[in-house]
Design a protein around this motif. Structure first.
Motif, PDB file in Angstrom:
ATOM      1  N   PRO A 102       0.832  -1.221   0.000  1.00  0.00           N
ATOM      2  CA  PRO A 102       0.000   0.000   0.000  1.00  0.00           C
ATOM      3  C   PRO A 102       0.859   1.260   0.000  1.00  0.00           C
ATOM      4  CG  PRO A 102       0.022  -1.009   2.169  1.00  0.00           C
ATOM      5  CD  PRO A 102       0.702  -1.980   1.264  1.00  0.00           C
ATOM      6  N   VAL A 103       0.322   2.317  -0.588  1.00  0.00           N
ATOM      7  CA  VAL A 103       1.029   3.605  -0.646  1.00  0.00           C
ATOM      8  C   VAL A 103       0.350   4.656   0.221  1.00  0.00           C
ATOM      9  CG1 VAL A 103       2.002   3.177  -2.929  1.00  0.00           C
ATOM     10  CG2 VAL A 103      -0.240   4.250  -2.724  1.00  0.00           C
ATOM     11  N   THR A 104      -0.828   4.332   0.740  1.00  0.00           N
ATOM     12  CA  THR A 104      -1.528   5.238   1.654  1.00  0.00           C
ATOM     13  C   THR A 104      -1.947   4.462   2.889  1.00  0.00           C
ATOM     14  OG1 THR A 104      -3.654   4.774   0.576  1.00  0.00           O
ATOM     15  CG2 THR A 104      -2.397   6.695  -0.199  1.00  0.00           C
ATOM     16  N   LYS A 105      -2.321   5.199   3.929  1.00  0.00           N
ATOM     17  CA  LYS A 105      -2.681   4.571   5.198  1.00  0.00           C
ATOM     18  C   LYS A 105      -4.189   4.652   5.387  1.00  0.00           C
ATOM     19  CE  LYS A 105      -1.401   2.723   9.182  1.00  0.00           C
ATOM     20  NZ  LYS A 105      -0.743   1.406   9.264  1.00  0.00           N
ATOM     21  N   TRP A 106      -4.839   3.503   5.430  1.00  0.00           N
ATOM     22  CA  TRP A 106      -6.261   3.379   5.772  1.00  0.00           C
ATOM     23  C   TRP A 106      -7.172   4.180   4.836  1.00  0.00           C
ATOM     24  CZ3 TRP A 106      -4.951   4.455  11.582  1.00  0.00           C
ATOM     25  CH2 TRP A 106      -4.325   3.307  12.118  1.00  0.00           C
ATOM     26  N   SER A 107      -6.856   4.186   3.589  1.00  0.00           N
ATOM     27  CA  SER A 107      -7.674   4.956   2.623  1.00  0.00           C
ATOM     28  C   SER A 107      -9.083   4.390   2.520  1.00  0.00           C
ATOM     29  CB  SER A 107      -6.998   4.968   1.254  1.00  0.00           C
ATOM     30  OG  SER A 107      -6.801   3.635   0.785  1.00  0.00           O
ATOM     31  N   SER A 108      -9.222   3.076   2.563  1.00  0.00           N
ATOM     32  CA  SER A 108     -10.555   2.459   2.457  1.00  0.00           C
ATOM     33  C   SER A 108     -11.417   2.822   3.658  1.00  0.00           C
ATOM     34  CB  SER A 108     -10.432   0.941   2.340  1.00  0.00           C
ATOM     35  OG  SER A 108      -9.766   0.596   1.148  1.00  0.00           O
TER      36      SER A 108
ATOM     37  N   ASP B 147     -11.262  -0.675   8.066  1.00  0.00           N
ATOM     38  CA  ASP B 147     -11.828  -1.492   7.000  1.00  0.00           C
ATOM     39  C   ASP B 147     -10.996  -2.752   6.794  1.00  0.00           C
ATOM     40  OD1 ASP B 147     -12.017  -2.159   3.891  1.00  0.00           O
ATOM     41  OD2 ASP B 147     -13.873  -1.125   4.498  1.00  0.00           O
ATOM     42  N   ILE B 148     -11.657  -3.859   6.436  1.00  0.00           N
ATOM     43  CA  ILE B 148     -10.983  -5.136   6.245  1.00  0.00           C
ATOM     44  C   ILE B 148      -9.883  -5.048   5.191  1.00  0.00           C
ATOM     45  CG2 ILE B 148     -12.729  -5.901   4.588  1.00  0.00           C
ATOM     46  CD1 ILE B 148     -10.779  -8.072   7.146  1.00  0.00           C
ATOM     47  N   LYS B 149     -10.159  -4.225   4.161  1.00  0.00           N
ATOM     48  CA  LYS B 149      -9.157  -4.041   3.098  1.00  0.00           C
ATOM     49  C   LYS B 149      -7.902  -3.380   3.656  1.00  0.00           C
ATOM     50  CE  LYS B 149      -7.617  -3.539  -1.242  1.00  0.00           C
ATOM     51  NZ  LYS B 149      -6.485  -2.666  -1.038  1.00  0.00           N
ATOM     52  N   ASP B 150      -8.103  -2.397   4.519  1.00  0.00           N
ATOM     53  CA  ASP B 150      -6.953  -1.730   5.124  1.00  0.00           C
ATOM     54  C   ASP B 150      -6.179  -2.665   6.042  1.00  0.00           C
ATOM     55  OD1 ASP B 150      -7.350   0.654   3.837  1.00  0.00           O
ATOM     56  OD2 ASP B 150      -8.670   1.451   5.403  1.00  0.00           O
ATOM     57  N   ARG B 151      -6.909  -3.529   6.759  1.00  0.00           N
ATOM     58  CA  ARG B 151      -6.226  -4.488   7.638  1.00  0.00           C
ATOM     59  C   ARG B 151      -5.362  -5.454   6.820  1.00  0.00           C
ATOM     60  NH1 ARG B 151      -7.539  -4.315  12.859  1.00  0.00           N
ATOM     61  NH2 ARG B 151      -9.480  -3.259  13.499  1.00  0.00           N
ATOM     62  N   LEU B 152      -5.893  -5.887   5.675  1.00  0.00           N
ATOM     63  CA  LEU B 152      -5.111  -6.779   4.816  1.00  0.00           C
ATOM     64  C   LEU B 152      -3.869  -6.059   4.270  1.00  0.00           C
ATOM     65  CD1 LEU B 152      -7.968  -8.590   2.825  1.00  0.00           C
ATOM     66  CD2 LEU B 152      -6.527  -9.555   4.644  1.00  0.00           C
ATOM     67  N   ASP B 153      -4.073  -4.784   3.868  1.00  0.00           N
ATOM     68  CA  ASP B 153      -2.928  -4.013   3.375  1.00  0.00           C
ATOM     69  C   ASP B 153      -1.886  -3.818   4.472  1.00  0.00           C
ATOM     70  OD1 ASP B 153      -4.021  -3.780   0.888  1.00  0.00           O
ATOM     71  OD2 ASP B 153      -4.805  -1.746   1.166  1.00  0.00           O
TER      72      ASP B 153
END
Length: 792
Positions: A178-184, A208-214
């Motif tokens: 990822p290039v950003t933090k917790w964007s989702s 968000d689950i997507k952010d946790r995976l990232d």
């Protein structure tokens, strides 16, 4: 079941190039050390070994889809790491020059793109040649450096960490990093603030689950970077992905250093670094590692930074446990050990206020032996790998005991007790052990028991012999002690019969300054002893006209002495061989011997050698005894040894004529060319008669024994040979004349046969005594009686 070295090599595969490469490295080392008398460093040989292993591993990369090739690749990779470890720890253990070791480690780290901040803080921030005395006001970094320089065990741990990190296989940067933090989360509205600490302060905030995976992908990669010592890269990745908090936390790895008080006389290029409250930082980071709401990889990052170990009993760490290999696990334990030791030292020097340390952390470092045992429980298969066992022995400095254990394994194989152990199943192990033993013995003589060293090297040399790598044999033999060289090398040489290989072995042996003359003497002696059982005379000896392989092997034995230009020993061995052949009726084998050696040249060089020796002896004798007369010089008198050999050569010529006459007899008939046949018969008869009258007569003169020119044992042997062959020659000549008389119908030849009775019965020569000695007198008398009936 007996041991065969063929069990650990594949006879159908080509000889591996790396065997010659290892030998070449040792050869260059020995040439520098023994031939050129240079101050060569054995550590350079270890570096060569590492390069060879690494290059061999690299050559296998194209075939990694094959299971066997992949396994071999991994073994070579592991071996390269092993030689690197040996290089680093041995350099440190045998050198007091800390600065040199530091520079080498930093150079190696730089080549590996390793950027461990501890290296910069403790070793690389300043250029120092000598230890600087610490003052109470000095910064923590100076105390840490002083600790490492004064505590050799801790310094070794630091070296091992550097080794582990520089040799870690770096995983590729994830493409989906990822290039950003917790964007989702920001987009979905579950996170109300862009503050990175928001989820920690507000339990109602959701990620968000997507952010946790990232996050998990990111933290896993950062953890990999930290294990590889790439801290600067980890900080850079944090900045690129907006993980600013973690980037700031990583900066706390540096111990506090203030150049104004530590190096006041240096230029302004050195800047203040680190944090003063490092102990508090450790505990803060440790607290983060216990927060179960964080990602498991983030938590283990905090464990690593704080020098603590995660609670591997937590189910959440199961995946991480499966991913951690032997080396990674060792990094975690050693990192904890190092951080505990450093903090304890700073506390003892009042560099840390213990009243501020409310949170207790482990403060007793685990002994490195216990660490290895703990890791073996986590990674039993990896820990049992032979090369990792060797790694552990180098770390613990217990290599001699491991080498001895391998000797026990080798003995069990040889004795048929165990044919299923690492030395058989892992062919590379014998090679590594042999080279390890050589290097350790060069670095610290007698560190490996001489018997263990000898067995490993000689077994490996035998393996090279089976691979037909003859040029490498003297190189490895040169690392043995002189008394072992004589035995082990002579065993190898006694199996080599090719003249070109013999010449090359002698040339290499001389070049490496081995005791070549004694080696060749022992080789010839060994061959004589080993073949002795095949030459036990029977009561009744039959003349043998065959040349078998044992006879040829014995002849090759004396060739070592001849090729080595040991002419005195060559003459002695030719006499011994001639006697052995003749006492066993092997006249054809003796003829074969004389035909395959340059006897005139040997005799000429022997006489020159004798003259030189006599001249030197006379010069020494005369210089000491000028008033006592001249030393008696009998060098002009023909040597009895030469006389004996010439007599044997005459005997072989007599048997050649005998065989030629036998062939002539087979083709005789009344229509044959009688004059030509009679001429051949007369030549055979005349020369045989002449030989009978002189063969060994002078040498078996009892005056020689009385004057001590020959021993009683030599006299008995010579008399026995004479007693064996004179009656035989007379009887065969007698039979030949009778046969010729019958075939050519010339009765005069029968009468000529009877004339030999006067030679036998002559009291002057007493040849009849020879017939008595060999038990042929009765046979001869019966032959005379029968012949007498044929005379008209």
């Amino acid at each position: 079941m007996s041991f065969n070295l063929g069990q650990i090599i594949d006879q159908e595969k080509p000889v591996p190039e790396y065997l010659a490469s290892f030998a070449k490295s040792l050869q260059d080392f020995q040439i520098g050390r023994v031939v050129n008398h240079e101050d060569v460093d054995p550590i350079d040989v270890i570096k060569d070994f590492r390069s060879i292993a690494g290059e061999t591993a690299l050559s296998l990369t194209d075939g990694l889809n094959d299971v066997c090739t992949k396994a071999s690749f991994e073994d070579w990779q592991l071996e390269a790491k092993f030689w690197h470890l040996l290089e680093l720890l041995t350099s440190f253990r045998t050198s007091e020059n800390y600065n040199q070791i530091i520079n080498e480690l930093q150079s190696d780290s730089s080549n590996s793109n390793m950027e461990d901040e501890r290296v910069d803080i403790t070793m690389g921030s300043t250029n120092f040649e000598d230890r600087i005395e610490t003052k109470p006001y000095n910064s923590s970094a100076i105390f840490e450096r002083d600790l490492l320089q004064s505590n050799r065990e801790l310094y070794e741990i630091w070296i091992i960490i550097v080794w582990l990190q520089s040799n870690r296989q770096q995983k590729e940067r994830p493409l989906n990093l990822p290039v950003t933090k917790w964007s989702s989360s920001m987009i979905s509205g579950t996170l109300k603030s862009s503050d990175l600490d928001e989820p920690l302060r507000n339990p109602e905030s959701g990620i968000d689950i997507k952010d946790r995976l990232d996050d998990s992908i990111f933290y896993k990669y950062i953890f990999e970077l930290l294990l590889s010592g790439k801290i600067d890269l980890a900080i850079e990745e944090c900045n690129l992905s907006e993980n600013i908090t973690l980037a700031m936390i990583l900066c706390g790895l540096k111990e506090y250093s203030n150049p104004a008080i530590d190096f006041p006389n240096t230029s302004g290029s050195i800047k203040q670094s680190g944090i003063q409250k490092h102990a508090l930082w450790r505990r803060t980071v440790f607290s983060l590692s216990t927060n179960k709401s964080l990602d498991k990889y983030e938590r283990i990052i905090y464990n690593y930074l704080s020098g603590t170990l995660p609670d591997f009993d937590e189910s959440v760490f199961t995946e991480i446990l499966e991913e951690l290999d032997w080396e990674s696990h060792l990094i975690l334990y050693l990192n904890q050990n190092l951080q505990i030791s450093v903090e304890n030292y700073l506390i003892s020097n009042s560099k840390i206020d213990t009243t501020e340390l409310i949170l207790a952390l482990p403060n007793i470092p685990i002994p490195i032996n216990d660490i290895l045992n703990l890791i073996s429980l986590r990674h039993p298969k990896d820990s049992e790998h032979p090369i990792r066992i060797l790694m552990a022995s180098v770390i613990l400095d217990t290599t001699p005991s491991v080498v001895h254990s391998s000797i026990i394994m080798l003995a069990n194989i040889i004795n048929g007790i165990d044919n299923d152990n690492e030395l058989i199943n892992e062919p590379y192990l014998l090679r590594i052990l042999a080279h390890l033993t050589i290097i350790l013995d060069c670095i610290k003589p007698n560190s490996i028991p001489n018997q263990d060293k000898s067995k490993l090297i000689t077994t490996y040399v035998s393996l090279l012999r089976m691979h037909k790598l003859y040029d490498t044999l003297p190189i490895y033999v040169s690392f043995l002690d002189d008394e072992v060289i004589l035995e082990s090398y002579s065993i190898l040489l006694s199996t080599i019969e090719d003249p070109l290989i013999r010449t090359e072995q002698i040339k290499l042996s001389n070049f490496l300054k081995l005791p070549t003359a004694n080696i060749l003497r022992r080789t010839a002696e060994r061959i004589f002893l080993e073949t002795q059982i095949n030459y036990v005379p029977n009561e009744s000896i039959n003349i043998n006209f065959n040349v078998d392989e044992i006879d040829k092997h014995l002849i090759f034995g004396i060739s070592w002495l001849i090729d080595g230009e040991l002419y005195g020993d060559s003459i002695d061995s030719i006499i011994a061989l001639s006697r052995r052949f003749l006492l066993n009726g092997k006249t054809k084998s003796l003829e074969y011997c004389y035909n395959n050696i340059d006897l005139p040249n040997i005799i000429k060089n022997y006489e020159l050698e004798k003259i030189m020796t006599n001249n030197n002896t006379n010069a020494l004798h005369n210089s000491i005894n000028d008033n006592k007369g001249k030393y008696h010089d009998d060098s002009n008198e023909t040597d009895l040894k030469i006389k004996e050999i010439m007599q044997y050569q005459s005997l072989t010529e007599a048997f050649k004529r005998y065989e030629e006459w036998k062939k002539t007899v087979q083709s005789l008939n009344p229509q044959s060319n009688i004059p030509t046949s009679i001429q051949k018969l007369q030549e055979y008869s005349e020369k045989t008669t002449n030989l009978v009258k002189i063969f060994l007569v002078e040498l078996t003169d009892e005056l020689n024994v009385k004057n001590k020119r020959i021993s009683k044992d030599d006299f008995s042997i010579l008399y026995e040979i004479r007693a064996l062959y004179i009656p035989y020659l007379i009887i065969e000549l007698h039979k030949g004349l009778i046969e010729a008389s019958r075939l050519l119908n010339i009765s005069l030849l029968t009468k000529d046969a009877l004339k030999y009775t006067t030679i036998v019965a002559n009291e002057t020569d007493k040849i009849y005594l020879l017939f008595q000695s060999c038990g042929k007198l009765k046979e001869y008398l019966q032959l005379i009686a029968h012949t007498a009936t044929l005379v008209d």
